[in-house]
Design a protein around this motif. Structure first.
Motif, PDB file in Angstrom:
ATOM      1  N   TYR A 151       0.802  -1.216   0.000  1.00 35.20           N
ATOM      2  CA  TYR A 151       0.000   0.000   0.000  1.00 35.20           C
ATOM      3  C   TYR A 151       0.838   1.271   0.000  1.00 35.20           C
ATOM      4  O   TYR A 151       0.321   2.349  -0.258  1.00 35.20           O
ATOM      5  CB  TYR A 151      -0.994  -0.004   1.175  1.00 35.20           C
ATOM      6  CG  TYR A 151      -0.379  -0.188   2.543  1.00 35.20           C
ATOM      7  CD1 TYR A 151      -0.299  -1.442   3.114  1.00 35.20           C
ATOM      8  CD2 TYR A 151       0.098   0.890   3.261  1.00 35.20           C
ATOM      9  CE1 TYR A 151       0.249  -1.623   4.366  1.00 35.20           C
ATOM     10  CE2 TYR A 151       0.654   0.718   4.514  1.00 35.20           C
ATOM     11  CZ  TYR A 151       0.726  -0.545   5.056  1.00 35.20           C
ATOM     12  OH  TYR A 151       1.287  -0.719   6.299  1.00 35.20           O
ATOM     13  N   TYR A 152       2.121   1.168   0.260  1.00 29.53           N
ATOM     14  CA  TYR A 152       2.991   2.343   0.135  1.00 29.53           C
ATOM     15  C   TYR A 152       3.006   2.849  -1.300  1.00 29.53           C
ATOM     16  O   TYR A 152       3.204   4.038  -1.547  1.00 29.53           O
ATOM     17  CB  TYR A 152       4.426   2.017   0.549  1.00 29.53           C
ATOM     18  CG  TYR A 152       4.663   1.771   2.009  1.00 29.53           C
ATOM     19  CD1 TYR A 152       3.731   2.125   2.972  1.00 29.53           C
ATOM     20  CD2 TYR A 152       5.853   1.194   2.438  1.00 29.53           C
ATOM     21  CE1 TYR A 152       3.963   1.894   4.310  1.00 29.53           C
ATOM     22  CE2 TYR A 152       6.106   0.973   3.770  1.00 29.53           C
ATOM     23  CZ  TYR A 152       5.160   1.310   4.712  1.00 29.53           C
ATOM     24  OH  TYR A 152       5.411   1.085   6.030  1.00 29.53           O
ATOM     25  N   GLN A 153       2.822   1.932  -2.244  1.00 26.45           N
ATOM     26  CA  GLN A 153       2.867   2.348  -3.647  1.00 26.45           C
ATOM     27  C   GLN A 153       1.707   3.284  -3.968  1.00 26.45           C
ATOM     28  O   GLN A 153       1.855   4.183  -4.795  1.00 26.45           O
ATOM     29  CB  GLN A 153       2.874   1.125  -4.560  1.00 26.45           C
ATOM     30  CG  GLN A 153       4.151   0.329  -4.384  1.00 26.45           C
ATOM     31  CD  GLN A 153       4.411  -0.608  -5.548  1.00 26.45           C
ATOM     32  OE1 GLN A 153       3.837  -0.470  -6.606  1.00 26.45           O
ATOM     33  NE2 GLN A 153       5.305  -1.547  -5.335  1.00 26.45           N
ATOM     34  N   ASP A 154       0.557   3.062  -3.335  1.00 28.83           N
ATOM     35  CA  ASP A 154      -0.562   3.990  -3.535  1.00 28.83           C
ATOM     36  C   ASP A 154      -0.209   5.362  -2.961  1.00 28.83           C
ATOM     37  O   ASP A 154      -0.481   6.392  -3.579  1.00 28.83           O
ATOM     38  CB  ASP A 154      -1.840   3.468  -2.858  1.00 28.83           C
ATOM     39  CG  ASP A 154      -2.387   2.216  -3.532  1.00 28.83           C
ATOM     40  OD1 ASP A 154      -1.932   1.880  -4.645  1.00 28.83           O
ATOM     41  OD2 ASP A 154      -3.272   1.581  -2.927  1.00 28.83           O
ATOM     42  N   ALA A 174      11.799   7.351  -4.966  1.00 26.08           N
ATOM     43  CA  ALA A 174      12.319   6.213  -4.208  1.00 26.08           C
ATOM     44  C   ALA A 174      11.576   6.133  -2.881  1.00 26.08           C
ATOM     45  O   ALA A 174      11.158   7.148  -2.326  1.00 26.08           O
ATOM     46  CB  ALA A 174      13.813   6.372  -3.955  1.00 26.08           C
ATOM     47  N   LEU A 175      11.388   4.923  -2.424  1.00 22.95           N
ATOM     48  CA  LEU A 175      10.805   4.719  -1.105  1.00 22.95           C
ATOM     49  C   LEU A 175      11.914   4.192  -0.197  1.00 22.95           C
ATOM     50  O   LEU A 175      12.592   3.223  -0.545  1.00 22.95           O
ATOM     51  CB  LEU A 175       9.643   3.725  -1.177  1.00 22.95           C
ATOM     52  CG  LEU A 175       8.864   3.629   0.131  1.00 22.95           C
ATOM     53  CD1 LEU A 175       7.385   3.486  -0.163  1.00 22.95           C
ATOM     54  CD2 LEU A 175       9.336   2.459   0.957  1.00 22.95           C
ATOM     55  N   ALA A 176      12.110   4.878   0.906  1.00 25.26           N
ATOM     56  CA  ALA A 176      13.166   4.467   1.831  1.00 25.26           C
ATOM     57  C   ALA A 176      12.546   3.890   3.097  1.00 25.26           C
ATOM     58  O   ALA A 176      11.519   4.368   3.582  1.00 25.26           O
ATOM     59  CB  ALA A 176      14.055   5.656   2.185  1.00 25.26           C
ATOM     60  N   HIS A 177      13.152   2.837   3.586  1.00 25.16           N
ATOM     61  CA  HIS A 177      12.727   2.268   4.868  1.00 25.16           C
ATOM     62  C   HIS A 177      13.964   1.903   5.665  1.00 25.16           C
ATOM     63  O   HIS A 177      15.089   1.919   5.147  1.00 25.16           O
ATOM     64  CB  HIS A 177      11.817   1.046   4.666  1.00 25.16           C
ATOM     65  CG  HIS A 177      12.481  -0.086   3.941  1.00 25.16           C
ATOM     66  ND1 HIS A 177      13.354  -0.955   4.558  1.00 25.16           N
ATOM     67  CD2 HIS A 177      12.394  -0.479   2.655  1.00 25.16           C
ATOM     68  CE1 HIS A 177      13.773  -1.840   3.673  1.00 25.16           C
ATOM     69  NE2 HIS A 177      13.210  -1.577   2.508  1.00 25.16           N
ATOM     70  N   LEU A 178      13.752   1.587   6.907  1.00 29.06           N
ATOM     71  CA  LEU A 178      14.878   1.267   7.787  1.00 29.06           C
ATOM     72  C   LEU A 178      15.477  -0.082   7.428  1.00 29.06           C
ATOM     73  O   LEU A 178      14.746  -1.023   7.099  1.00 29.06           O
ATOM     74  CB  LEU A 178      14.406   1.233   9.247  1.00 29.06           C
ATOM     75  CG  LEU A 178      13.863   2.550   9.795  1.00 29.06           C
ATOM     76  CD1 LEU A 178      13.148   2.318  11.108  1.00 29.06           C
ATOM     77  CD2 LEU A 178      14.984   3.557   9.942  1.00 29.06           C
ATOM     78  N   GLU A 219      16.973   2.495   0.119  1.00 31.59           N
ATOM     79  CA  GLU A 219      16.118   3.127  -0.890  1.00 31.59           C
ATOM     80  C   GLU A 219      15.722   2.124  -1.967  1.00 31.59           C
ATOM     81  O   GLU A 219      16.553   1.345  -2.439  1.00 31.59           O
ATOM     82  CB  GLU A 219      16.828   4.316  -1.541  1.00 31.59           C
ATOM     83  CG  GLU A 219      16.887   5.528  -0.640  1.00 31.59           C
ATOM     84  CD  GLU A 219      17.372   6.780  -1.365  1.00 31.59           C
ATOM     85  OE1 GLU A 219      17.353   6.803  -2.615  1.00 31.59           O
ATOM     86  OE2 GLU A 219      17.765   7.728  -0.670  1.00 31.59           O
ATOM     87  N   ASN A 220      14.442   2.157  -2.341  1.00 29.54           N
ATOM     88  CA  ASN A 220      13.899   1.300  -3.396  1.00 29.54           C
ATOM     89  C   ASN A 220      13.334   2.205  -4.488  1.00 29.54           C
ATOM     90  O   ASN A 220      12.441   3.016  -4.217  1.00 29.54           O
ATOM     91  CB  ASN A 220      12.769   0.420  -2.843  1.00 29.54           C
ATOM     92  CG  ASN A 220      13.237  -0.432  -1.692  1.00 29.54           C
ATOM     93  OD1 ASN A 220      13.673  -1.542  -1.886  1.00 29.54           O
ATOM     94  ND2 ASN A 220      13.167   0.104  -0.471  1.00 29.54           N
ATOM     95  N   ASP A 221      13.825   2.068  -5.681  1.00 32.84           N
ATOM     96  CA  ASP A 221      13.343   2.894  -6.793  1.00 32.84           C
ATOM     97  C   ASP A 221      11.968   2.394  -7.238  1.00 32.84           C
ATOM     98  O   ASP A 221      11.844   1.272  -7.736  1.00 32.84           O
ATOM     99  CB  ASP A 221      14.341   2.823  -7.947  1.00 32.84           C
ATOM    100  CG  ASP A 221      13.972   3.767  -9.084  1.00 32.84           C
ATOM    101  OD1 ASP A 221      12.865   4.367  -9.045  1.00 32.84           O
ATOM    102  OD2 ASP A 221      14.785   3.911 -10.012  1.00 32.84           O
ATOM    103  N   LEU A 222      10.944   3.229  -7.029  1.00 30.00           N
ATOM    104  CA  LEU A 222       9.578   2.862  -7.431  1.00 30.00           C
ATOM    105  C   LEU A 222       9.100   3.689  -8.614  1.00 30.00           C
ATOM    106  O   LEU A 222       7.897   3.721  -8.905  1.00 30.00           O
ATOM    107  CB  LEU A 222       8.608   3.041  -6.255  1.00 30.00           C
ATOM    108  CG  LEU A 222       8.843   2.183  -5.018  1.00 30.00           C
ATOM    109  CD1 LEU A 222       7.712   2.406  -4.011  1.00 30.00           C
ATOM    110  CD2 LEU A 222       8.946   0.708  -5.366  1.00 30.00           C
TER     111      LEU A 222
END
Ligand code: SF4
Length: 123
Positions: free
Chosen positions: A21-24, A44-48, A66-69
């Motif tokens: 759901y982060y993608q939304d 990019a979505l970053a998480h710990l 970091e994840n390139d979305l």
């Protein structure tokens, strides 16, 4: 890779992984940023990194992953516009919708109106 003159947005989540759901969330943020005229080219979505250990000395390198979305969310403008249109339709009604409480009230987060909606059901 960041190109001069364009922006990369990094959405940092207090999480140890990428949730679907982060993608939304990201699709909405990209839509708003681009509609506001920002020359956004990447997201990019970053998480710990839950395996990361603080080495000391103010060195936080590696704490965030970091994840390139970009490819996942940049093409979703039409979908976001449909969500906005639906929300506007609901917001324009004089009476609140009668959807009832259920699992959607707690997934992926607890809704802030749970107490109110459950009180209606009890009334
Ligand atoms: S608690 Fe929130 S999600 Fe559940 S019915 Fe009420 S407004 Fe909708």
């Amino acid at each position: 890779m960041v190109v001069a003159g364009v922006l990369q947005m990094v959405d940092v989540k207090a999480s140890g992984s990428v949730k679907d759901y982060y993608q939304d969330d990201c699709a909405v943020q990209v839509y708003v940023a681009r509609k506001a005229g920002l020359p956004l080219a990447e997201l990019a979505l970053a998480h710990l990194d839950t395996k990361w250990v603080y080495p000391g000395g103010g060195d936080y390198k590696g704490l965030l992953v970091e994840n390139d979305l970009t490819k996942d969310v940049f093409g979703r403008a039409k979908e976001v516009e449909e969500w906005i249109a639906t929300a506007r339709t609901v917001a324009s009604k004089r009476k609140e919708p009668e959807s009832g409480t259920g699992s959607h009230c707690h997934d992926p987060y607890d809704c802030g109106f749970v107490g109110y909606c459950e009180s209606l059901r009890e009334a």
